[in-house]
Design an enzyme around this catalytic site. Structure first.
Site, PDB file in Angstrom:
ATOM      1  N   ASP A 217       0.904  -1.141   0.000  1.00 28.64           N
ATOM      2  CA  ASP A 217       0.000   0.000   0.000  1.00 28.64           C
ATOM      3  C   ASP A 217       0.945   1.194   0.000  1.00 28.64           C
ATOM      4  O   ASP A 217       1.566   1.530   1.008  1.00 28.64           O
ATOM      5  CB  ASP A 217      -0.901  -0.005   1.242  1.00 28.64           C
ATOM      6  CG  ASP A 217      -1.783   1.248   1.313  1.00 28.64           C
ATOM      7  OD1 ASP A 217      -1.409   2.278   0.717  1.00 28.64           O
ATOM      8  OD2 ASP A 217      -2.827   1.199   1.983  1.00 28.64           O
ATOM      9  N   HIS A 452     -17.922   7.206  13.016  1.00 30.90           N
ATOM     10  CA  HIS A 452     -17.304   8.502  13.325  1.00 30.90           C
ATOM     11  C   HIS A 452     -17.606   9.575  12.291  1.00 30.90           C
ATOM     12  O   HIS A 452     -17.591  10.762  12.609  1.00 30.90           O
ATOM     13  CB  HIS A 452     -15.791   8.359  13.523  1.00 30.90           C
ATOM     14  CG  HIS A 452     -15.061   7.713  12.393  1.00 30.90           C
ATOM     15  ND1 HIS A 452     -15.304   6.422  12.008  1.00 30.90           N
ATOM     16  CD2 HIS A 452     -14.102   8.173  11.568  1.00 30.90           C
ATOM     17  CE1 HIS A 452     -14.503   6.114  10.998  1.00 30.90           C
ATOM     18  NE2 HIS A 452     -13.773   7.173  10.702  1.00 30.90           N
TER      19      HIS A 452
HETATM   20  N1  F0G Z   1      -4.231   3.404   2.259  1.00 26.92           N
HETATM   21  C1  F0G Z   1      -3.761   4.282   3.162  1.00 26.92           C
HETATM   22  C2  F0G Z   1      -2.524   3.954   3.927  1.00 26.92           C
HETATM   23  C3  F0G Z   1      -4.452   5.478   3.391  1.00 26.92           C
HETATM   24  O1  F0G Z   1      -3.982   6.340   4.317  1.00 26.92           O
HETATM   25  C4  F0G Z   1      -5.616   5.758   2.646  1.00 26.92           C
HETATM   26  C5  F0G Z   1      -6.372   6.989   2.846  1.00 26.92           C
HETATM   27  C6  F0G Z   1      -6.057   4.805   1.701  1.00 26.92           C
HETATM   28  C7  F0G Z   1      -5.326   3.640   1.537  1.00 26.92           C
HETATM   29  C8  F0G Z   1      -7.295   5.022   0.888  1.00 26.92           C
HETATM   30  O2  F0G Z   1      -7.076   5.937  -0.112  1.00 26.92           O
HETATM   31  O3  F0G Z   1      -8.610   7.841   0.426  1.00 26.92           O
HETATM   32  O4  F0G Z   1      -7.522   7.624  -1.825  1.00 26.92           O
HETATM   33  O5  F0G Z   1      -9.337   6.091  -1.162  1.00 26.92           O
HETATM   34  N2  F0G Z   1      -6.196   7.770   3.836  1.00 26.92           N
HETATM   35  C9  F0G Z   1      -6.846   9.053   4.058  1.00 26.92           C
HETATM   36  C10 F0G Z   1      -6.404   9.625   5.387  1.00 26.92           C
HETATM   37  C11 F0G Z   1      -8.321   9.059   3.866  1.00 26.92           C
HETATM   38  O6  F0G Z   1      -6.960  10.660   5.791  1.00 26.92           O
HETATM   39  O7  F0G Z   1      -5.495   9.068   6.020  1.00 26.92           O
HETATM   40  P1  F0G Z   1      -8.194   6.932  -0.690  1.00 26.92           P
END
Ligand code: F0G
Length: 461
Positions: A217, A452
């Site tokens: 990821d 939340h």
């Molecule tokens: N993987 C990680 C590690 C993430 O932090 C996020 C999203 C996603 C996948 C999903 O990606 O939002 O483009 O669909 N994190 C955001 C956050 C929402 O605020 O940490 P996405």
């Protein structure tokens, strides 16, 4: 090792600005009450410094914006798609890429290709949407984070690392139920903590022993590479691009939310080394995201991603970005505000249980802290505690609380200056001074899943 913040300045000039202005405190008090004491329900123009997320909030560069003007919005075969495909190949080394509307679109495809009901997906610590997709497939998300990663106050490098023995033990329980191992760089859920190259190599060799694929990821891959350069022996003189390519060389592909380290406001992708994986993935892409050369994005978005993927490897940028997070962390530590240490890549995580020890878990101390930070300084953070991760026992109805009760202040890329960070620290100091008089909150509405986002509260009087 990290250079001191005073030794350099921002490695960019600011060409476009958006005016912001704090609204008055009585109006903030009214707005947060009307929002049911949930910062997700606030209109964003009432927020002075918005640290809700670092996702999709970056300031793009002149180079990216000029690329946006060259968007070729063809349904099939847009030139921007080819630029994007080449950028992924250059930066990550993966030949076959499937663009998606954002990271979770990429996760949806990956899980549909690989995961069956009853499977167990192993990772260091899955992000919420990843976990959601695994559960939606009827499978089980399993975190194999090394112990240090759970210890809020303990200073250690690479707190995103796997416990490799635990990983192997989990695989051995039933190897045939493990579709792949997922390495999240950096590890968002415990503070944006990095994973070392040595640990990534270890994951690869455990996976090889059992013939399993490894995926990343990659949402914050460049920030992870920067930590490797600063902290891991043997990497101090290597360019970030080489470090990133070495990381990805131990994987079979990756998902990516481009809204983080591709420095764009929307976009994502899943990429593969193996063309058979790609062929299966596009069966899910076409009906859910769009045709193979656009995947839910406009040509201009693909161009901005292509350019952002290269731009994020700039070391001056990364030093400034991670340096700003460290700077805010340093101000808070100096003021005695308890935070997750060391500071990670993209934000500061405040330990609300320690700051508001008089508020019991069922009155949501971290949620109360997000409310007070908005009232105090118009600053918006996000609760990562009992509201986001707590739930009721399905049989007994008893409240089950997560270990951590945190507030995350995620720093958008290239958006705020150190003076904004100093404002944040001042507001938190003021909240700390009146901490003992801060009241908890009572839930008045909760949705059955992901409560939340839409929860509503009242103040406990
Ligand atoms: N993987 C990680 C590690 C993430 O932090 C996020 C999203 C996603 C996948 C999903 O990606 O939002 O483009 O669909 N994190 C955001 C956050 C929402 O605020 O940490 P996405």
């Amino acid at each position: 090792m990290f250079r001191r913040r005073e030794e350099y300045a921002e490695p960019y000039r600011i060409k476009v600005v958006e005016m912001i202005r704090p609204i008055d405190r009585p109006t903030r008090e009214k707005l947060i009450r009307d929002a049911g004491y949930n910062v997700f329900a606030l209109p964003s123009d009432s927020v002075y410094i918005d640290l809700l997320t670092d996702s999709g909030t970056a300031a793009m560069s002149d180079y990216q914006w000029s690329g946006m003007m060259m968007g070729d919005e063809s349904y099939a075969g847009s030139k921007n798609y080819f630029h994007f495909r080449d950028a992924v190949k250059d930066v990550m080394g993966y030949e076959h890429v499937v663009p998606t509307h954002q990271g979770r679109g990429a996760e949806h495809i990956l899980m549909n290709v690989f995961v069956k009901p009853g499977d167990r997906v192993l990772g260091n610590m899955h992000f919420d949407t990843t976990e959601g997709h695994i559960l939606l497939k009827g499978a089980e998300p399993v975190n194999c984070l090394a112990d240090a990663g759970y210890k809020v106050g303990v200073e250690a490098d690479f707190k995103g690392n796997f416990d490799l023995e635990l990983l192997e033990t989990e695989i051995r329980k039933d190897r045939d139920k493990v579709p792949f191992v997922l390495v999240t760089v950096t590890c968002n859920n415990n503070g944006g903590q990095p994973v070392s190259m040595q640990n990534i190599r270890g994951v690869r060799s455990v996976a090889d022993k059992y013939g399993l694929p490894v995926f990343f990821d990659a949402a914050r891959f460049a920030e992870n590479a920067y930590f490797i350069k600063q902290l891991e022996p043997g990497y101090e003189d290597k360019p970030i691009g080489d470090i990133a390519r070495e990381m990805f060389s131990y994987g079979d592909g990756c998902t990516m939310s481009a809204k983080k380290d591709a420095l764009v406001n929307i976009g994502g992708f899943v990429a593969f080394r193996n063309i058979e994986h790609y062929r299966q993935a596009i069966q899910w892409q076409i009906p859910f995201e769009g045709f193979v050369t656009y995947g839910g994005l406009a040509g201009r978005d693909l161009e901005a991603m292509a350019r952002g993927l290269h731009e994020v490897l700039n070391e001056d940028y990364l030093e400034d970005r991670i340096g700003q997070v460290r700077y805010l962390g340093g101000l808070l530590i100096k003021s005695g505000i308890p935070i997750v240490r060391p500071t990670g890549g993209h934000g500061i995580y405040i330990n609300a249980k320690a700051l508001l020890p008089h508020i019991p878990r069922n009155e949501f101390p971290a949620q109360a802290l997000t409310v007070e930070l908005f009232i105090e300084g118009g600053i918006r953070g996000v609760e990562l505690g009992g509201c986001a991760f707590g739930h009721k026992h399905p049989q007994t109805g008893e409240d089950l609380w997560p270990e951590l009760e945190l507030v995350r202040l995620a720093i958008p890329r290239r958006v705020y200056t150190d003076r904004h960070m100093a404002m944040v620290a001042r507001a938190l100091r003021a909240v700390k001074e009146r901490a003992s008089s801060i009241k908890g909150l009572k839930l008045t509405y909760e949705a059955p899943v992901l409560r939340h986002f839409t929860a509503r509260f009242e103040r406990v009087e």
